[in-house]
Design an enzyme around this catalytic site. Structure first.
Site, mmCIF file in Angstrom:
data_model
loop_
_atom_site.group_PDB
_atom_site.id
_atom_site.type_symbol
_atom_site.label_atom_id
_atom_site.label_comp_id
_atom_site.label_asym_id
_atom_site.label_seq_id
_atom_site.Cartn_x
_atom_site.Cartn_y
_atom_site.Cartn_z
ATOM 1 C CG ASP A 1 6.180 2.903 8.660
ATOM 2 O OD1 ASP A 1 5.702 3.733 7.748
ATOM 3 O OD2 ASP A 1 6.965 3.848 9.660
ATOM 4 C CB SER A 18 7.058 7.316 10.386
ATOM 5 O OG SER A 18 6.544 6.687 9.088
ATOM 6 C CB THR A 46 7.263 3.797 13.962
ATOM 7 O OG1 THR A 46 7.026 4.291 12.649
ATOM 8 C CG2 THR A 46 5.446 3.164 14.438
ATOM 9 C CD GLU A 50 7.740 0.791 12.438
ATOM 10 O OE1 GLU A 50 8.590 0.854 13.194
ATOM 11 O OE2 GLU A 50 7.432 1.561 11.807
ATOM 12 C CG ASP A 72 7.604 3.730 5.021
ATOM 13 O OD1 ASP A 72 6.674 4.571 4.443
ATOM 14 O OD2 ASP A 72 8.553 4.145 5.466
ATOM 15 C CG ASP A 132 3.172 5.051 9.854
ATOM 16 O OD1 ASP A 132 2.825 4.451 8.903
ATOM 17 O OD2 ASP A 132 4.373 5.209 10.150
ATOM 18 C CG HIS A 133 2.326 6.991 6.292
ATOM 19 N ND1 HIS A 133 2.996 6.316 5.565
ATOM 20 C CD2 HIS A 133 3.398 7.229 7.454
ATOM 21 C CE1 HIS A 133 4.238 6.345 5.726
ATOM 22 N NE2 HIS A 133 4.544 6.734 7.137
#
Ligand code: MG
Ligand code: ZN
Length: 350
Positions: A32, A73, A126, A239, A244, A286-287
């Site tokens: 993430d 997310s 997520t 994950e 993140d 995811d980003h």
């Protein structure tokens, strides 16, 4: 006589074609907030090495949400898990308010065993994208309810309180009669139940720097052993949730420590795939989070100076690394929704 035997074989083959021996295992690993700068920083902090260097196929994923270039997310999890763009904050529901079926659920319908592992709570956006349909990612109790009714075979993550300390006073752990909910990794390994859940923490797990056991790789190894024994193909999502959170905190040590644990965990998946060639691994994000840049550093020590542009996410593309069966599908530049469609293609479902 011969004709009816023919129909029996053909139709039988059709009806029982689910989960054939050649259906590949899929291990989808999501860091993430893990953009290229996070990978670079983590690699430097790991003596300039990452197991991602062993991945032969690399792509780029366009992460934007339905209306915003910068995704959260929930929207990006939904894109990868369910194949459609949606609004930020929404899980498993598209712009027309239609509930979407996830790749995990499609795999289940095709005879796969499934698992979810996260270093956040198991109801966080997520992992939730793979089993829940909710208009807001913050509806944790509703997400927990949907988790309790899902068919996931193995899950490991935090957030036990959303299952037992609820405003509706329900005890979802009791209600999950077919799931052996265990307290630690040793009990997880020992359990012979068909479905096992492990709550790592009552709430959000802490960061590694704040004392979380660095055992994501062991969780994955234990889950792979369970799945391997089932003699069915499997879909597993793992994950590295807190890369993140390090980005949100603009904390480079938080990012690199969480990355290194995730990297070691990818190594376990890679070893599995090397010994089980009918396995596809996809590692992506995811980003990006933080707008991170590494602006100074030394090659002797790999000490780094980091600069952040935001405490939120950014709209930069993120890399996709793939290995094993059908990994060639993941080369190129494409929307994050294509990750869903490519996985579907890999398992032979149209
Ligand atoms: Mg997450
Ligand atoms: Zn975030």
């Amino acid at each position: 006589m011969k004709l009816s035997l023919f129909y029996f074989v053909v139709l039988g083959g059709f009806f029982f074609s689910k989960a054939q021996d050649n259906s590949p295992n899929i291990i989808l690993m999501i860091g993430d907030g893990m953009g290229l700068s996070q990978i670079s920083a983590g690699m430097y902090a790991n003596n300039n090495q990452t197991v991602l260097e062993d991945f032969p196929v690399i792509g780029l994923s366009k992460t934007q949400a339905l209306r915003n270039l910068v995704t959260d997310s929930a929207a990006s999890g939904t894109a990868m898990a369910c194949g459609e763009k949606t609004y930020n904050g929404v899980i498993g529901i598209n712009q027309y308010n239609k509930e979407l079926k996830s790749i995990l659920e499609i795999c289940e319908e095709n005879g796969y065993k499934t698992g979810l592992i996260a270093t956040s709570t198991i109801v966080h956006a997520t992992p939730a994208s793979f089993y829940a349909n909710v208009v807001s990612r913050k509806k944790y109790e509703e997400i927990a309810l949907q988790m309790s009714m899902s068919e996931v075979d193995y899950f490991i993550g935090g957030g036990k309180n959303y299952f037992i300390n609820r405003t509706d006073n329900r005890n979802l752990i009791k209600e999950m009669e077919t799931v052996d909910v265990v307290k630690n990794l040793r009990a997880f390994k020992k359990s012979s139940a068909d479905k096992i859940g492990l709550f790592t923490y009552d709430n959000d797990p802490p960061s590694l720097n704040e004392g979380r056991d660095p055992i994501l790789a062991e969780y994955l190894a234990a889950t792979l052993e369970k799945l391997d024994n089932r003699k069915k193909p499997f879909f597993l999502m793992v994950e590295g949730s807190q890369i993140d959170w390090g980005g949100h905190a603009n904390d480079i040590d938080y990012i690199t420590s969480e990355f290194i644990e995730f990297n070691n965990t990818v190594g376990v998946a890679l070893n599995y795939a090397k010994n089980n060639p009918n396995t596809l691994i996809i590692v992506t994000a995811d980003h990006e989070t933080g707008g991170l840049a590494i602006i100074k550093g030394k090659t002797q020590t790999f000490e780094m100076e980091a600069s952040f542009n935001t405490s939120g996410h950014t709209a930069t593309m993120v890399p996709v690394f793939s290995y094993g069966k059908s990994s060639g599908l993941f080369a190129g530049i494409y929307q994050n929704t294509q990750i869903f469609h490519k996985m579907k293609k890999a398992i032979g479902v149209n």
